[in-house]
Design an enzyme around this catalytic site. Structure first.
Site, PDB file in Angstrom:
ATOM      1  N   TRP A   1      -5.441  -1.283 -15.450  1.00  0.00           N
ATOM      2  CA  TRP A   1      -4.694  -2.312 -15.103  1.00  0.00           C
ATOM      3  C   TRP A   1      -5.842  -3.528 -15.130  1.00  0.00           C
ATOM      4  CZ3 TRP A   1       0.581  -2.753 -15.001  1.00  0.00           C
ATOM      5  CH2 TRP A   1       1.027  -3.949 -14.607  1.00  0.00           C
TER       6      TRP A   1
ATOM      7  N   HIS B   1      -3.347   4.221  -9.382  1.00  0.00           N
ATOM      8  CA  HIS B   1      -2.430   4.170 -10.362  1.00  0.00           C
ATOM      9  C   HIS B   1      -3.052   3.947 -11.763  1.00  0.00           C
ATOM     10  CE1 HIS B   1       0.559   2.402  -7.284  1.00  0.00           C
ATOM     11  NE2 HIS B   1      -0.783   2.155  -6.696  1.00  0.00           N
TER      12      HIS B   1
ATOM     13  N   HIS C   1       1.000   8.361 -13.482  1.00  0.00           N
ATOM     14  CA  HIS C   1       1.134   8.134 -11.806  1.00  0.00           C
ATOM     15  C   HIS C   1       2.175   7.814 -11.222  1.00  0.00           C
ATOM     16  CE1 HIS C   1       0.857   3.836 -12.992  1.00  0.00           C
ATOM     17  NE2 HIS C   1       1.246   3.700 -12.044  1.00  0.00           N
TER      18      HIS C   1
ATOM     19  N   ASP D   1       4.458   5.669  -8.180  1.00  0.00           N
ATOM     20  CA  ASP D   1       4.352   4.536  -7.089  1.00  0.00           C
ATOM     21  C   ASP D   1       4.959   4.975  -5.876  1.00  0.00           C
ATOM     22  OD1 ASP D   1       3.158   3.068  -9.143  1.00  0.00           O
ATOM     23  OD2 ASP D   1       4.835   1.754  -9.106  1.00  0.00           O
TER      24      ASP D   1
ATOM     25  N   HIS E   1       3.343   0.782  -2.292  1.00  0.00           N
ATOM     26  CA  HIS E   1       2.604  -0.171  -3.126  1.00  0.00           C
ATOM     27  C   HIS E   1       3.259  -1.680  -3.406  1.00  0.00           C
ATOM     28  CE1 HIS E   1       0.724  -0.935  -6.832  1.00  0.00           C
ATOM     29  NE2 HIS E   1       1.852  -0.824  -7.592  1.00  0.00           N
TER      30      HIS E   1
ATOM     31  N   HIS F   1      10.735  -3.096  -9.729  1.00  0.00           N
ATOM     32  CA  HIS F   1      10.117  -2.378  -8.436  1.00  0.00           C
ATOM     33  C   HIS F   1      11.097  -2.257  -7.649  1.00  0.00           C
ATOM     34  CE1 HIS F   1       6.287  -1.968 -10.852  1.00  0.00           C
ATOM     35  NE2 HIS F   1       5.880  -1.188 -10.147  1.00  0.00           N
TER      36      HIS F   1
ATOM     37  N   GLU G   1       5.198   6.514 -13.750  1.00  0.00           N
ATOM     38  CA  GLU G   1       4.805   5.657 -15.056  1.00  0.00           C
ATOM     39  C   GLU G   1       3.789   6.434 -15.771  1.00  0.00           C
ATOM     40  OE1 GLU G   1       5.724   1.420 -12.741  1.00  0.00           O
ATOM     41  OE2 GLU G   1       3.675   2.456 -12.230  1.00  0.00           O
TER      42      GLU G   1
END
Length: 212
Positions: A20, A50, A54, A56, A60, A162, A174
């Protein structure tokens, strides 16, 4: 009859895996070699939690949310339906209404139009309408898995999907790899590490086809 084997749907953690933007990239190296220690090689990793495939934890995106070590591991083990929505870029309740899965399925894995390419971070993602959350809750779904790095757009600050999933009791998986997976019913195992106080965790996600 051929053996019904487990299929790995995990992104391999490599030193060139995409991360990310602004997050900690993944790195593995030998901190000590067998030559140095006289007995063993010892590796060390640096990574965001992440990274790659992974899950969440609610913490998070919610300061009062549950951390990864506090979550029930049974969320991440059980019957799942793989659904192919790769023909669209906007995933809505109306779209999902057109799919059927067995009554005891409580996990949905979406194969989207995003190609599986762990070494490239996508600029755009297929859109997950937050309204899918109450729809899935009505269907008693408790885990949503996607083959994307996020259920929200990369530039989103509100993280509406989310929050909508969390508000409806649905947990998030994800960056699964589904390009080689056909639609149908599977057993899923995607266990997070018990990292105390963490907001997420890498997982090794595997599925096995449920034969009729």
């Amino acid at each position: 009859m051929s053996e019904n084997k487990w299929i790995d749907i995990t992104q391999p953690l490599t030193n060139d895996i995409a991360h990310w933007p602004g997050d900690t990239p993944f790195s593995f190296e030998l901190a000590c070699t067998k030559k140095e220690t006289g007995s063993v090689n010892i590796g060390q990793i640096t990574s965001s939690v992440h990274m790659g495939t992974h899950v969440d934890a609610p913490f998070h995106f919610d300061d009062n949310g549950t951390t990864i070590d506090q979550l029930d591991v049974n969320i991440y083990i059980g019957k799942a339906a793989v659904i192919d929505v790769s023909h669209v870029t906007n995933i809505t309740p109306k779209l999902l209404e057109g799919y059927k899965w067995e009554d005891d399925v409580t996990r949905i894995l979406l194969r989207t139009s995003l190609p599986n390419n762990p070494k490239r971070f996508p600029k755009e993602l297929p859109v997950l309408d937050p309204a899918i959350a109450p729809f899935l809750q009505q269907k008693e779904i408790k885990l949503l898995g996607v083959d994307m790095p996020s259920v929200d757009a990369p530039d989103s600050n509100e993280l509406a999907t989310h929050h909508a999933l969390h508000d409806n009791g649905i947990y998030i998986l994800e960056n699964i790899m589904l390009d080689h997976i056909s639609a149908g019913h599977y057993e899923l195992i995607a266990l997070p590490l018990a990292i105390q106080g963490a907001d997420g965790s890498p997982v090794r996600a595997v599925i096995r086809r449920i034969e009729k």
